[in-house]
Design an enzyme around this catalytic site. Structure first.
Site, PDB file in Angstrom:
ATOM      1  CG  ASP A 138      -2.041   0.984   1.144  1.00  0.00           C
ATOM      2  OD1 ASP A 138      -2.366   1.416   0.023  1.00  0.00           O
ATOM      3  OD2 ASP A 138      -2.612   1.317   2.195  1.00  0.00           O
ATOM      4  CD1 TRP A 194       7.293   7.022  -1.909  1.00  0.00           C
ATOM      5  CD2 TRP A 194       7.069   7.163  -4.136  1.00  0.00           C
ATOM      6  NE1 TRP A 194       8.553   7.131  -2.438  1.00  0.00           N
ATOM      7  CE2 TRP A 194       8.438   7.217  -3.818  1.00  0.00           C
ATOM      8  CE3 TRP A 194       6.688   7.231  -5.471  1.00  0.00           C
ATOM      9  CZ2 TRP A 194       9.434   7.343  -4.782  1.00  0.00           C
ATOM     10  CZ3 TRP A 194       7.668   7.362  -6.437  1.00  0.00           C
ATOM     11  CH2 TRP A 194       9.028   7.412  -6.091  1.00  0.00           C
ATOM     12  NE  ARG A 225      -3.868   7.179  -7.282  1.00  0.00           N
ATOM     13  CZ  ARG A 225      -3.876   6.865  -5.983  1.00  0.00           C
ATOM     14  NH1 ARG A 225      -3.633   7.792  -5.075  1.00  0.00           N
ATOM     15  NH2 ARG A 225      -4.134   5.630  -5.607  1.00  0.00           N
ATOM     16  CG  HIS A 284       0.404   2.303  -9.146  1.00  0.00           C
ATOM     17  ND1 HIS A 284       0.062   1.731  -7.941  1.00  0.00           N
ATOM     18  CD2 HIS A 284      -0.600   3.192  -9.430  1.00  0.00           C
ATOM     19  CE1 HIS A 284      -1.087   2.230  -7.515  1.00  0.00           C
ATOM     20  NE2 HIS A 284      -1.500   3.122  -8.396  1.00  0.00           N
ATOM     21  NE  ARG A 309      -6.914   2.086  -6.152  1.00  0.00           N
ATOM     22  CZ  ARG A 309      -5.694   1.843  -5.674  1.00  0.00           C
ATOM     23  NH1 ARG A 309      -4.637   1.943  -6.474  1.00  0.00           N
ATOM     24  NH2 ARG A 309      -5.531   1.505  -4.407  1.00  0.00           N
ATOM     25  CG  LEU A 322      10.234 -16.625  -3.416  1.00  0.00           C
ATOM     26  CD1 LEU A 322      10.119 -16.665  -1.890  1.00  0.00           C
ATOM     27  CD2 LEU A 322      10.611 -15.219  -3.881  1.00  0.00           C
ATOM     28  NE  ARG A 351      -3.213  -1.352   4.262  1.00  0.00           N
ATOM     29  CZ  ARG A 351      -4.452  -1.365   3.794  1.00  0.00           C
ATOM     30  NH1 ARG A 351      -5.300  -2.277   4.215  1.00  0.00           N
ATOM     31  NH2 ARG A 351      -4.852  -0.493   2.893  1.00  0.00           N
ATOM     32  NE  ARG A 389      -8.657   0.302   5.045  1.00  0.00           N
ATOM     33  CZ  ARG A 389      -8.002   1.441   4.826  1.00  0.00           C
ATOM     34  NH1 ARG A 389      -7.943   2.364   5.776  1.00  0.00           N
ATOM     35  NH2 ARG A 389      -7.409   1.671   3.674  1.00  0.00           N
ATOM     36  CD  GLU A 435       1.956 -13.376  15.797  1.00  0.00           C
ATOM     37  OE1 GLU A 435       2.110 -12.257  16.303  1.00  0.00           O
ATOM     38  OE2 GLU A 435       1.286 -14.289  16.331  1.00  0.00           O
TER      39      GLU A 435
END
Length: 242
Positions: free
Chosen positions: A24, A29, A37, A41, A75, A135, A190, A196, A209
């Site tokens: 987020d 930023w 924006r 991204h 959006r 991974l 987050r 949230r 966690e």
């Protein structure tokens, strides 16, 4: 700054198995810097590259990233199309490196609303990297936890109607989720200061966690992740036991 992987003991590396991240703050930023924006991204996609490369050496075997939610369609058209273009270019440009680095890439979320070219690229890299084990990278696109639970419920009902399952268990339900075969996340992070969960992995993260950081995603480095993993290693996870 010291290599974050160097701070982890072998015991801690074993515990840091599956990290899920709500990425987020990209738009904020960029806006904070007076930029569009989509610049944020694009910078966020660069961070993904860095984290994917760093995770195996930090003891993270599974990395799940929340890239685009079912709610993100609200959006502007410009931003949505721009994001889809970023996803497409990321797969096109990074496919060779992802495969060479031993990363297995998969996607969760509904695909029917995505552009056919993007869907084809997703299916192609999933097939190409299916044998990789260094991974496990899972990217959530057009994903919503409630939507996933609803779709899983329908799959379970269909299996029960066919007589495959008569007395469903949690494991049976989990096998109908988009993440079937994936371990549950141990840690959910987050970025950007929001606290949230935003409809992200509600079933899978029941015992995870959580860590909420003020850092915006384009500024979130492997060093930031290493510091969070250090703190995570000190937590006493009892899973309901006293």
């Amino acid at each position: 700054m010291a290599d974050p992987a160097a701070r982890l003991s072998s015991t801690e590396i074993t515990r840091n198995r599956h990290v899920a991240i709500i990425m987020d703050g990209n738009g904020r930023w960029a806006v904070n810097k007076g930029w569009p924006r989509l610049v944020g991204h694009r910078r966020g996609a660069e961070r993904v590259k860095q984290l994917v490369r760093a995770c195996p050496d930090m003891g993270v075997n599974w990395l799940t990233l929340y890239a685009f939610s079912t709610e993100n369609w609200k959006r502007t058209t410009e931003e949505v199309l721009g994001l889809m273009g970023i996803f497409t270019r990321y797969i096109e440009r990074e496919a060779d490196g992802i495969a060479a680095d031993g990363v297995r890439m998969r996607f969760i979320g509904g695909r029917e609303r995505l552009d056919p070219k993007l869907r084809n690229l997703m299916e192609g890299i999933e097939a190409r990297t299916a044998g990789n084990t260094r991974l496990n990278l899972t990217v959530a696109i057009n994903y919503g936890g409630r939507d996933e639970v609803l779709r899983a419920s329908r799959r379970l009902a269909e299996r029960m109607a066919r007589g495959e399952i008569t007395n469903p268990t949690e494991a049976d339900f989990a096998s109908c989720l988009d993440t079937a075969g994936h371990p549950d996340p141990d840690l959910v992070i987050r970025t950007s200061g929001e606290t949230r969960t935003s409809n992200f992995l509600p079933f899978q993260a029941a015992y995870a966690e959580y860590e909420f950081t003020q850092t915006l995603w384009p500024d979130f480095t492997p060093e930031h992740l290493g510091e969070i993993l250090d703190r995570f290693s000190l937590r006493d996870r009892r899973f309901g036991n006293a």
